[in-house]
Design a protein around this motif. Sequence first.
Motif, PDB file in Angstrom:
ATOM      1  N   PHE A  91       0.841  -1.194   0.000  1.00 47.67           N
ATOM      2  CA  PHE A  91       0.000   0.000   0.000  1.00 47.67           C
ATOM      3  C   PHE A  91       0.880   1.250   0.000  1.00 47.67           C
ATOM      4  O   PHE A  91       1.811   1.376   0.803  1.00 47.67           O
ATOM      5  CB  PHE A  91      -0.887  -0.015   1.240  1.00 47.67           C
ATOM      6  CG  PHE A  91      -1.809   1.166   1.360  1.00 47.67           C
ATOM      7  CD1 PHE A  91      -2.984   1.223   0.626  1.00 47.67           C
ATOM      8  CD2 PHE A  91      -1.508   2.210   2.208  1.00 47.67           C
ATOM      9  CE1 PHE A  91      -3.836   2.305   0.740  1.00 47.67           C
ATOM     10  CE2 PHE A  91      -2.357   3.302   2.331  1.00 47.67           C
ATOM     11  CZ  PHE A  91      -3.519   3.350   1.596  1.00 47.67           C
ATOM     12  N   VAL A  92       0.601   2.176  -0.902  1.00 45.64           N
ATOM     13  CA  VAL A  92       1.382   3.410  -1.009  1.00 45.64           C
ATOM     14  C   VAL A  92       0.866   4.423   0.021  1.00 45.64           C
ATOM     15  O   VAL A  92      -0.326   4.724   0.043  1.00 45.64           O
ATOM     16  CB  VAL A  92       1.263   4.003  -2.426  1.00 45.64           C
ATOM     17  CG1 VAL A  92       1.979   5.349  -2.504  1.00 45.64           C
ATOM     18  CG2 VAL A  92       1.849   3.026  -3.454  1.00 45.64           C
ATOM     19  N   PRO A  93       1.728   4.947   0.894  1.00 45.56           N
ATOM     20  CA  PRO A  93       1.249   5.911   1.896  1.00 45.56           C
ATOM     21  C   PRO A  93       0.678   7.162   1.251  1.00 45.56           C
ATOM     22  O   PRO A  93       1.249   7.702   0.305  1.00 45.56           O
ATOM     23  CB  PRO A  93       2.506   6.226   2.717  1.00 45.56           C
ATOM     24  CG  PRO A  93       3.655   5.857   1.838  1.00 45.56           C
ATOM     25  CD  PRO A  93       3.178   4.721   0.994  1.00 45.56           C
ATOM     26  N   ARG A  94      -0.467   7.617   1.769  1.00 49.41           N
ATOM     27  CA  ARG A  94      -1.134   8.805   1.246  1.00 49.41           C
ATOM     28  C   ARG A  94      -0.680  10.028   2.027  1.00 49.41           C
ATOM     29  O   ARG A  94      -0.497   9.967   3.245  1.00 49.41           O
ATOM     30  CB  ARG A  94      -2.643   8.695   1.392  1.00 49.41           C
ATOM     31  CG  ARG A  94      -3.435   7.763   0.512  1.00 49.41           C
ATOM     32  CD  ARG A  94      -2.778   6.813  -0.371  1.00 49.41           C
ATOM     33  NE  ARG A  94      -3.794   6.021  -1.104  1.00 49.41           N
ATOM     34  CZ  ARG A  94      -3.526   4.894  -1.697  1.00 49.41           C
ATOM     35  NH1 ARG A  94      -2.305   4.394  -1.664  1.00 49.41           N
ATOM     36  NH2 ARG A  94      -4.470   4.245  -2.346  1.00 49.41           N
ATOM     37  N   ARG A  95      -0.563  11.135   1.314  1.00 51.05           N
ATOM     38  CA  ARG A  95      -0.141  12.357   1.990  1.00 51.05           C
ATOM     39  C   ARG A  95      -1.154  12.804   3.043  1.00 51.05           C
ATOM     40  O   ARG A  95      -0.781  13.423   4.047  1.00 51.05           O
ATOM     41  CB  ARG A  95       0.100  13.465   0.966  1.00 51.05           C
ATOM     42  CG  ARG A  95       1.252  13.184   0.017  1.00 51.05           C
ATOM     43  CD  ARG A  95       2.590  13.127   0.731  1.00 51.05           C
ATOM     44  NE  ARG A  95       2.996  14.426   1.201  1.00 51.05           N
ATOM     45  CZ  ARG A  95       3.677  15.315   0.471  1.00 51.05           C
ATOM     46  NH1 ARG A  95       4.005  15.028  -0.768  1.00 51.05           N
ATOM     47  NH2 ARG A  95       4.014  16.468   0.978  1.00 51.05           N
ATOM     48  N   ARG A  96      -2.437  12.486   2.857  1.00 44.71           N
ATOM     49  CA  ARG A  96      -3.409  12.922   3.851  1.00 44.71           C
ATOM     50  C   ARG A  96      -3.223  12.207   5.183  1.00 44.71           C
ATOM     51  O   ARG A  96      -3.677  12.697   6.221  1.00 44.71           O
ATOM     52  CB  ARG A  96      -4.831  12.739   3.338  1.00 44.71           C
ATOM     53  CG  ARG A  96      -5.317  11.318   3.221  1.00 44.71           C
ATOM     54  CD  ARG A  96      -6.843  11.286   3.131  1.00 44.71           C
ATOM     55  NE  ARG A  96      -7.334   9.959   2.799  1.00 44.71           N
ATOM     56  CZ  ARG A  96      -7.648   9.574   1.571  1.00 44.71           C
ATOM     57  NH1 ARG A  96      -7.506  10.403   0.566  1.00 44.71           N
ATOM     58  NH2 ARG A  96      -8.096   8.363   1.336  1.00 44.71           N
ATOM     59  N   THR A  97      -2.560  11.055   5.174  1.00 45.16           N
ATOM     60  CA  THR A  97      -2.323  10.335   6.424  1.00 45.16           C
ATOM     61  C   THR A  97      -1.304  11.057   7.294  1.00 45.16           C
ATOM     62  O   THR A  97      -1.167  10.748   8.477  1.00 45.16           O
ATOM     63  CB  THR A  97      -1.902   8.887   6.118  1.00 45.16           C
ATOM     64  OG1 THR A  97      -2.899   8.276   5.280  1.00 45.16           O
ATOM     65  CG2 THR A  97      -1.775   8.052   7.377  1.00 45.16           C
ATOM     66  N   GLU A  98      -0.608  12.030   6.726  1.00 38.43           N
ATOM     67  CA  GLU A  98       0.262  12.868   7.546  1.00 38.43           C
ATOM     68  C   GLU A  98      -0.543  13.544   8.664  1.00 38.43           C
ATOM     69  O   GLU A  98      -0.008  13.834   9.740  1.00 38.43           O
ATOM     70  CB  GLU A  98       0.954  13.919   6.682  1.00 38.43           C
ATOM     71  CG  GLU A  98       1.932  13.324   5.678  1.00 38.43           C
ATOM     72  CD  GLU A  98       2.562  14.381   4.779  1.00 38.43           C
ATOM     73  OE1 GLU A  98       2.118  15.553   4.852  1.00 38.43           O
ATOM     74  OE2 GLU A  98       3.494  14.039   4.039  1.00 38.43           O
ATOM     75  N   PHE A  99      -1.829  13.788   8.414  1.00 40.70           N
ATOM     76  CA  PHE A  99      -2.684  14.413   9.423  1.00 40.70           C
ATOM     77  C   PHE A  99      -2.833  13.507  10.643  1.00 40.70           C
ATOM     78  O   PHE A  99      -2.869  13.984  11.782  1.00 40.70           O
ATOM     79  CB  PHE A  99      -4.053  14.721   8.809  1.00 40.70           C
ATOM     80  CG  PHE A  99      -5.004  15.441   9.729  1.00 40.70           C
ATOM     81  CD1 PHE A  99      -4.721  16.721  10.183  1.00 40.70           C
ATOM     82  CD2 PHE A  99      -6.190  14.834  10.130  1.00 40.70           C
ATOM     83  CE1 PHE A  99      -5.605  17.392  11.030  1.00 40.70           C
ATOM     84  CE2 PHE A  99      -7.074  15.492  10.964  1.00 40.70           C
ATOM     85  CZ  PHE A  99      -6.785  16.774  11.424  1.00 40.70           C
ATOM     86  N   LEU A 100      -2.909  12.203  10.430  1.00 42.30           N
ATOM     87  CA  LEU A 100      -2.970  11.260  11.543  1.00 42.30           C
ATOM     88  C   LEU A 100      -1.707  11.364  12.386  1.00 42.30           C
ATOM     89  O   LEU A 100      -1.762  11.361  13.628  1.00 42.30           O
ATOM     90  CB  LEU A 100      -3.163   9.838  11.016  1.00 42.30           C
ATOM     91  CG  LEU A 100      -3.330   8.717  12.048  1.00 42.30           C
ATOM     92  CD1 LEU A 100      -4.214   7.600  11.483  1.00 42.30           C
ATOM     93  CD2 LEU A 100      -1.992   8.125  12.470  1.00 42.30           C
ATOM     94  N   VAL A 101      -0.559  11.444  11.721  1.00 40.05           N
ATOM     95  CA  VAL A 101       0.711  11.578  12.453  1.00 40.05           C
ATOM     96  C   VAL A 101       0.724  12.876  13.256  1.00 40.05           C
ATOM     97  O   VAL A 101       1.138  12.899  14.427  1.00 40.05           O
ATOM     98  CB  VAL A 101       1.903  11.518  11.470  1.00 40.05           C
ATOM     99  CG1 VAL A 101       3.214  11.798  12.201  1.00 40.05           C
ATOM    100  CG2 VAL A 101       1.952  10.159  10.776  1.00 40.05           C
ATOM    101  N   GLU A 102       0.269  13.959  12.654  1.00 40.90           N
ATOM    102  CA  GLU A 102       0.229  15.244  13.353  1.00 40.90           C
ATOM    103  C   GLU A 102      -0.641  15.174  14.603  1.00 40.90           C
ATOM    104  O   GLU A 102      -0.279  15.706  15.662  1.00 40.90           O
ATOM    105  CB  GLU A 102      -0.286  16.325  12.412  1.00 40.90           C
ATOM    106  CG  GLU A 102       0.649  16.634  11.254  1.00 40.90           C
ATOM    107  CD  GLU A 102      -0.031  17.444  10.161  1.00 40.90           C
ATOM    108  OE1 GLU A 102      -1.180  17.891  10.390  1.00 40.90           O
ATOM    109  OE2 GLU A 102       0.566  17.609   9.084  1.00 40.90           O
ATOM    110  N   GLN A 103      -1.785  14.498  14.485  1.00 40.98           N
ATOM    111  CA  GLN A 103      -2.674  14.364  15.636  1.00 40.98           C
ATOM    112  C   GLN A 103      -2.029  13.537  16.738  1.00 40.98           C
ATOM    113  O   GLN A 103      -2.143  13.860  17.931  1.00 40.98           O
ATOM    114  CB  GLN A 103      -3.996  13.720  15.203  1.00 40.98           C
ATOM    115  CG  GLN A 103      -4.825  14.560  14.254  1.00 40.98           C
ATOM    116  CD  GLN A 103      -5.196  15.898  14.854  1.00 40.98           C
ATOM    117  OE1 GLN A 103      -5.787  15.959  15.936  1.00 40.98           O
ATOM    118  NE2 GLN A 103      -4.851  16.977  14.177  1.00 40.98           N
ATOM    119  N   ALA A 104      -1.344  12.486  16.372  1.00 43.62           N
ATOM    120  CA  ALA A 104      -0.671  11.642  17.363  1.00 43.62           C
ATOM    121  C   ALA A 104       0.425  12.410  18.094  1.00 43.62           C
ATOM    122  O   ALA A 104       0.548  12.324  19.322  1.00 43.62           O
ATOM    123  CB  ALA A 104      -0.089  10.407  16.680  1.00 43.62           C
TER     124      ALA A 104
END
Length: 277
Positions: A91-104
């Motif tokens: 699975f290719v990481p999506r740039r929008r998942t950066e938001f999950l990292v920011e929240q964490a």
Amino acid sequence: MPSSSSVPSSSSSASPVPSPSPSSRDSVVAALRAAGCVFAEDEAELILTAARTPDEAAALVARRAAGAPLELVVGWAEFRGLRIAVEPGVFVPRRRTEFLVEQALALAPGAAVVVDLCCGSGAVGAALAAGLGPVELHAADIDPVAVRCARRNVAAAGGQVHTGDLFEALPAALRGRVDILAANVPYVPSGEIGLLPAEARDHEPLTALDGGADGLDVVRRVAEEAPRWLAPGGCVLVETGRQQAPAAVDAFERGGLTTRLAVSEEGYAHVVTGVRP
């Protein structure tokens, strides 16, 4: 989670290669445009930088023109400034998942134990480790191909990668110790898989996309079991779709977690977070 991923930035560091001639660059751009690539000039630059020989460049252009995701063609994706290795079948990481990292990072800036569940390439775990500094990092995925790829991406952080189905893959010693549990789970309803862009539908594993009848099968499993693994004050985060977000919040609340929904309208990202009281 699933959606068209963005073009990797050409600013990431890599070993320099001789610049191709203008004529070869023009021919690559023309071939990519003919194949319908919107960002043909940018993609041509990345492909020509990745290729070591003209023959290899031609092979990479042919793969991209045939519909392979650009990230799988060049072998990496950019994620929070990191160059994440990817390979066919991952699975290719999506740039929008950066938001999950920011929240964490905002919820647990002092986290010492981090788990990247449904890790795929390990991009989330690698990014969390980069943002936190030295941590005990574990990642897990049911797909051996993803596990192999993730090991490459979390090695610099000293991360361990485990193979298995969700929490079954994790060492028992982690129970009650996890500060951040990031789970980028599949959440596309089974009946909507056929509506995904061909890049995802034809080139990424179904296990990373299909979330069951309503897309929330894996979300519910994570919400039910996560509290047993979290440290007091630890957090669990999942990405979900806009329409599924209320039901995902409900699943987290039924798991006894202090829950909220974080939304990035700009990034089209919806992240449900739960904190163990």
